[in-house]
Design an enzyme around this catalytic site. Structure first.
Site, PDB file in Angstrom:
ATOM      1  N   HIS A 110      -2.416 -17.168  20.910  1.00  0.00           N
ATOM      2  CA  HIS A 110      -1.070 -17.693  21.129  1.00  0.00           C
ATOM      3  C   HIS A 110      -0.073 -16.655  20.652  1.00  0.00           C
ATOM      4  CE1 HIS A 110       2.409 -20.348  21.004  1.00  0.00           C
ATOM      5  NE2 HIS A 110       1.725 -21.104  21.835  1.00  0.00           N
ATOM      6  N   ASP A 146      -4.220 -25.781  24.960  1.00  0.00           N
ATOM      7  CA  ASP A 146      -4.933 -25.968  26.225  1.00  0.00           C
ATOM      8  C   ASP A 146      -6.445 -26.007  26.072  1.00  0.00           C
ATOM      9  OD1 ASP A 146      -2.702 -26.056  27.922  1.00  0.00           O
ATOM     10  OD2 ASP A 146      -2.442 -23.904  27.704  1.00  0.00           O
TER      11      ASP A 146
HETATM   12  N1  ACO Z   1      -9.567 -13.541  24.655  1.00  0.00           N
HETATM   13  C1  ACO Z   1      -9.886 -12.296  24.252  1.00  0.00           C
HETATM   14  N2  ACO Z   1      -8.997 -11.435  23.678  1.00  0.00           N
HETATM   15  C2  ACO Z   1      -7.738 -11.863  23.524  1.00  0.00           C
HETATM   16  C3  ACO Z   1      -7.330 -13.150  23.917  1.00  0.00           C
HETATM   17  C4  ACO Z   1      -8.293 -14.002  24.501  1.00  0.00           C
HETATM   18  N3  ACO Z   1      -7.956 -15.249  24.880  1.00  0.00           N
HETATM   19  N4  ACO Z   1      -6.015 -13.301  23.646  1.00  0.00           N
HETATM   20  C5  ACO Z   1      -5.601 -12.152  23.101  1.00  0.00           C
HETATM   21  N5  ACO Z   1      -6.641 -11.275  23.020  1.00  0.00           N
HETATM   22  C6  ACO Z   1      -6.613  -9.925  22.427  1.00  0.00           C
HETATM   23  C7  ACO Z   1      -5.919  -8.936  23.351  1.00  0.00           C
HETATM   24  O1  ACO Z   1      -6.841  -8.307  24.223  1.00  0.00           O
HETATM   25  C8  ACO Z   1      -5.311  -7.988  22.342  1.00  0.00           C
HETATM   26  O2  ACO Z   1      -6.356  -7.152  21.864  1.00  0.00           O
HETATM   27  P1  ACO Z   1      -6.036  -5.603  21.445  1.00  0.00           P
HETATM   28  O3  ACO Z   1      -5.084  -5.697  20.290  1.00  0.00           O
HETATM   29  O4  ACO Z   1      -7.377  -5.063  21.094  1.00  0.00           O
HETATM   30  O5  ACO Z   1      -5.434  -4.982  22.669  1.00  0.00           O
HETATM   31  C9  ACO Z   1      -4.905  -8.897  21.183  1.00  0.00           C
HETATM   32  O6  ACO Z   1      -5.807 -10.010  21.255  1.00  0.00           O
HETATM   33  C10 ACO Z   1      -3.459  -9.397  21.258  1.00  0.00           C
HETATM   34  O7  ACO Z   1      -3.265 -10.052  22.510  1.00  0.00           O
HETATM   35  P2  ACO Z   1      -1.929 -10.012  23.353  1.00  0.00           P
HETATM   36  O8  ACO Z   1      -2.269 -10.272  24.794  1.00  0.00           O
HETATM   37  O9  ACO Z   1      -1.161  -8.788  23.030  1.00  0.00           O
HETATM   38  O10 ACO Z   1      -1.174 -11.243  22.730  1.00  0.00           O
HETATM   39  P3  ACO Z   1       0.064 -11.981  23.371  1.00  0.00           P
HETATM   40  O11 ACO Z   1       0.801 -12.613  22.270  1.00  0.00           O
HETATM   41  O12 ACO Z   1       0.826 -11.065  24.264  1.00  0.00           O
HETATM   42  O13 ACO Z   1      -0.606 -13.085  24.325  1.00  0.00           O
HETATM   43  C11 ACO Z   1      -1.653 -15.061  25.078  1.00  0.00           C
HETATM   44  C12 ACO Z   1      -0.800 -14.411  23.985  1.00  0.00           C
HETATM   45  C13 ACO Z   1      -1.034 -14.770  26.460  1.00  0.00           C
HETATM   46  C14 ACO Z   1      -1.633 -16.572  24.886  1.00  0.00           C
HETATM   47  C15 ACO Z   1      -3.089 -14.508  25.009  1.00  0.00           C
HETATM   48  O14 ACO Z   1      -3.668 -14.809  23.747  1.00  0.00           O
HETATM   49  C16 ACO Z   1      -3.991 -15.037  26.133  1.00  0.00           C
HETATM   50  O15 ACO Z   1      -4.021 -14.447  27.214  1.00  0.00           O
HETATM   51  N6  ACO Z   1      -4.746 -16.152  25.896  1.00  0.00           N
HETATM   52  C17 ACO Z   1      -5.561 -16.755  26.933  1.00  0.00           C
HETATM   53  C18 ACO Z   1      -4.696 -17.594  27.858  1.00  0.00           C
HETATM   54  C19 ACO Z   1      -4.220 -18.873  27.219  1.00  0.00           C
HETATM   55  O16 ACO Z   1      -4.988 -19.605  26.601  1.00  0.00           O
HETATM   56  N7  ACO Z   1      -2.922 -19.165  27.408  1.00  0.00           N
HETATM   57  C20 ACO Z   1      -2.301 -20.415  26.905  1.00  0.00           C
HETATM   58  C21 ACO Z   1      -1.375 -20.124  25.778  1.00  0.00           C
HETATM   59  S1  ACO Z   1      -0.718 -21.615  25.108  1.00  0.00           S
HETATM   60  C22 ACO Z   1       0.483 -22.063  26.212  1.00  0.00           C
HETATM   61  O17 ACO Z   1       1.110 -21.261  26.840  1.00  0.00           O
HETATM   62  C23 ACO Z   1       0.728 -23.456  26.399  1.00  0.00           C
END
Ligand code: ACO
Length: 428
Positions: A307, A364
């Site tokens: 998140h 979610d």
């Molecule tokens: N699975 C694996 N790795 C992940 C995940 C995941 N679900 N989420 C983040 N990471 C990793 C990224 O690859 C990144 O790794 P790095 O530092 O080695 O490059 C690090 O964690 C940080 O992730 P970001 O994408 O930079 O974090 P951001 O804050 O931009 O994104 C997000 C948040 C979009 C929710 C992300 O965690 C994600 O894609 N999750 C899966 C989708 C999801 O569940 N979305 C619902 C969110 S809740 C809502 O909107 C109601």
């Protein structure tokens, strides 16, 4: 004593006020950055460090896992209030009195009828169309049937626009489901409450008696409360920015529905269930999918994990996980994907990759399992999220308009070509 922040750019020092929120959050007020520095801007893709507004609606602390609406803890609201009660609180700022609540419910019910011509628009969609696309379009189509602009200085006009949208939105959502299934449309039954009505409009078929299950209605009410508002997330920021151009409430909310659809935002609930089903079909090998999520050469992400703001735990996910257990116990049923989800969570939380990046289950992760237990097909999961989030979008739109916020218009740092001569066709 008011604090200041100092910024030194190209040898020159500038000072900016530091502002502090109710819960001691600190922000540097850069409203005068461009004018006082002769054009310097900040760059912040994804707005990870940018506060777009001041707001009195929702407080969340991602480090401590706190979520409060108008000062009330989400844990208390889900247990003690109904969806419509929390909606009133979020939109108007205070819990309604009995009289205010009765009027609020009645006014919303009064608007739970669509112009019959809306059916012609719905008929234009192919059977099987994704309900999110239909709901976004139909919400915007409401503007055609309500063309008058709302006078923002009139609290009555704002109230009417709000109750209209609260009344009509679940009907649009239910009819989108019926269209997707090729089923007949159900009208609202105003002897039922808001959430029970959502279920009967979606699931009742004219040839059979439809019996509402009070356990299911209560579980859905609680789930919808959990989704009501979440401060400046992607869809809410979209609603505020569209509304800032003075586009109307229905058009602004329609854009919020589109923003919610993406799988990195509200679309994640559909993506989670599809992921869990794939893992199940693939023999339930949870470790394999954890390895895929960690592999930087694999685009796979653990859906429902991570998140932007919560870096400790998502309080909504905790409530939902418990609610899922209670629901299955009450209904006397089970779902094999719940066991897979719990196993996945357990393995991920012990894994260094997820711990280092502070990735925890989000709202979610378990919500889809509840929706499925309540009979909602996967394509309706994000629509259900939209019904839940509607009060939040409305509250944020109202606050933005009443605050008289300026039109949202970010800047950019141009990194393209400098001026160059035009090249005619025969020289390209
Ligand atoms: N699975 C694996 N790795 C992940 C995940 C995941 N679900 N989420 C983040 N990471 C990793 C990224 O690859 C990144 O790794 P790095 O530092 O080695 O490059 C690090 O964690 C940080 O992730 P970001 O994408 O930079 O974090 P951001 O804050 O931009 O994104 C997000 C948040 C979009 C929710 C992300 O965690 C994600 O894609 N999750 C899966 C989708 C999801 O569940 N979305 C619902 C969110 S809740 C809502 O909107 C109601």
């Amino acid at each position: 004593m008011s604090e200041i922040a100092k910024l030194i750019v190209q040898g020159k020092e500038y000072e900016f006020p530091v502002v502090v929120g109710t819960e001691d959050e600190v922000a540097i007020d850069v409203k005068k950055l461009r004018s006082s520095t002769g054009g310097i801007i900040t760059i912040d893709p994804g707005f990870k460090n940018t506060g777009s507004c001041e707001s009195k609606i929702t407080f969340l602390d991602g480090e401590k896992g706190i979520l409060r609406h108008r000062g009330y803890a989400i844990e208390e609201l889900t247990k003690k209030a109904s969806f419509l009660e929390v909606a009133y609180l979020i939109i108007f700022g205070e819990l309604p009195t009995r009289e205010q609540y009765a009027k609020w419910e009645k006014d919303i019910q009064h608007h739970a009828l669509l112009n019959e011509e809306m059916k012609d628009i719905i008929d234009g969609f192919p059977t099987g169309a994704h309900p999110m696309g239909m709901v976004a379009s139909l919400t915007n189509a409401l503007t055609a049937f309500n063309p008058a602009t709302v006078d923002i200085t009139s609290s009555e006009e704002i109230y009417t626009a709000i109750t209209k949208l609260m009344g009509k939105f679940p009907v649009l959502a239910a009819w989108s489901h019926c269209k997707n299934q090729g089923a007949p449309f159900n009208y609202a039954d105003n002897s039922l409450d808001y959430v029970a009505n959502i279920m009967q409009m979606m699931f009742r078929i004219p040839t059979e008696e439809y019996k509402l299950n009070p356990i299911a209605v209560k579980a859905l009410d609680e789930l919808l409360i959990l989704h009501e508002d979440h401060e400046q997330n992607c869809s809410t920021s979209t609603v505020r920015i569209v509304g800032s151009s003075e586009a109307g409430l229905f058009a602004s909310v329609s854009s919020g529905v589109s923003a919610l659809w993406g799988r990195l935002h509200g679309g994640a609930n559909q993506a989670v269930l599809e992921m869990l089903e794939n893992i199940q079909k693939d023999g339930g090998d949870v470790e394999k999918y954890i390895a895929k999520a960690k592999d930087k050469n694999d685009p796979f992400r653990l859906m429902g994990f991570g998140h932007r703001v919560y870096k400790n735990f998502d309080p909504r996910a905790r409530i939902i996980k418990k609610a899922a257990d209670e629901l299955f116990a009450d209904l006397g049923t089970s779902d094999p994907v719940l066991a897979i989800a719990k196993h996945l969570e357990e393995v991920a939380l012990k894994d260094e990759y997820f711990a280092e990046r502070k990735l925890y289950p989000n709202v979610d992760f378990y919500s889809g399992i509840i929706y499925r237990a309540l009979g909602f097909p996967v394509h309706m999961f994000t629509v259900m999220f939209a019904i839940g989030r509607l009060p939040g979008w409305i509250a944020q739109w109202r606050e933005m308009r009443l605050n008289g916020e300026p039109i949202g218009r970010p800047r950019q740092l141009y990194t393209g070509y400098a001026l160059r001569d035009f090249v005619p066709f025969d020289k390209r």
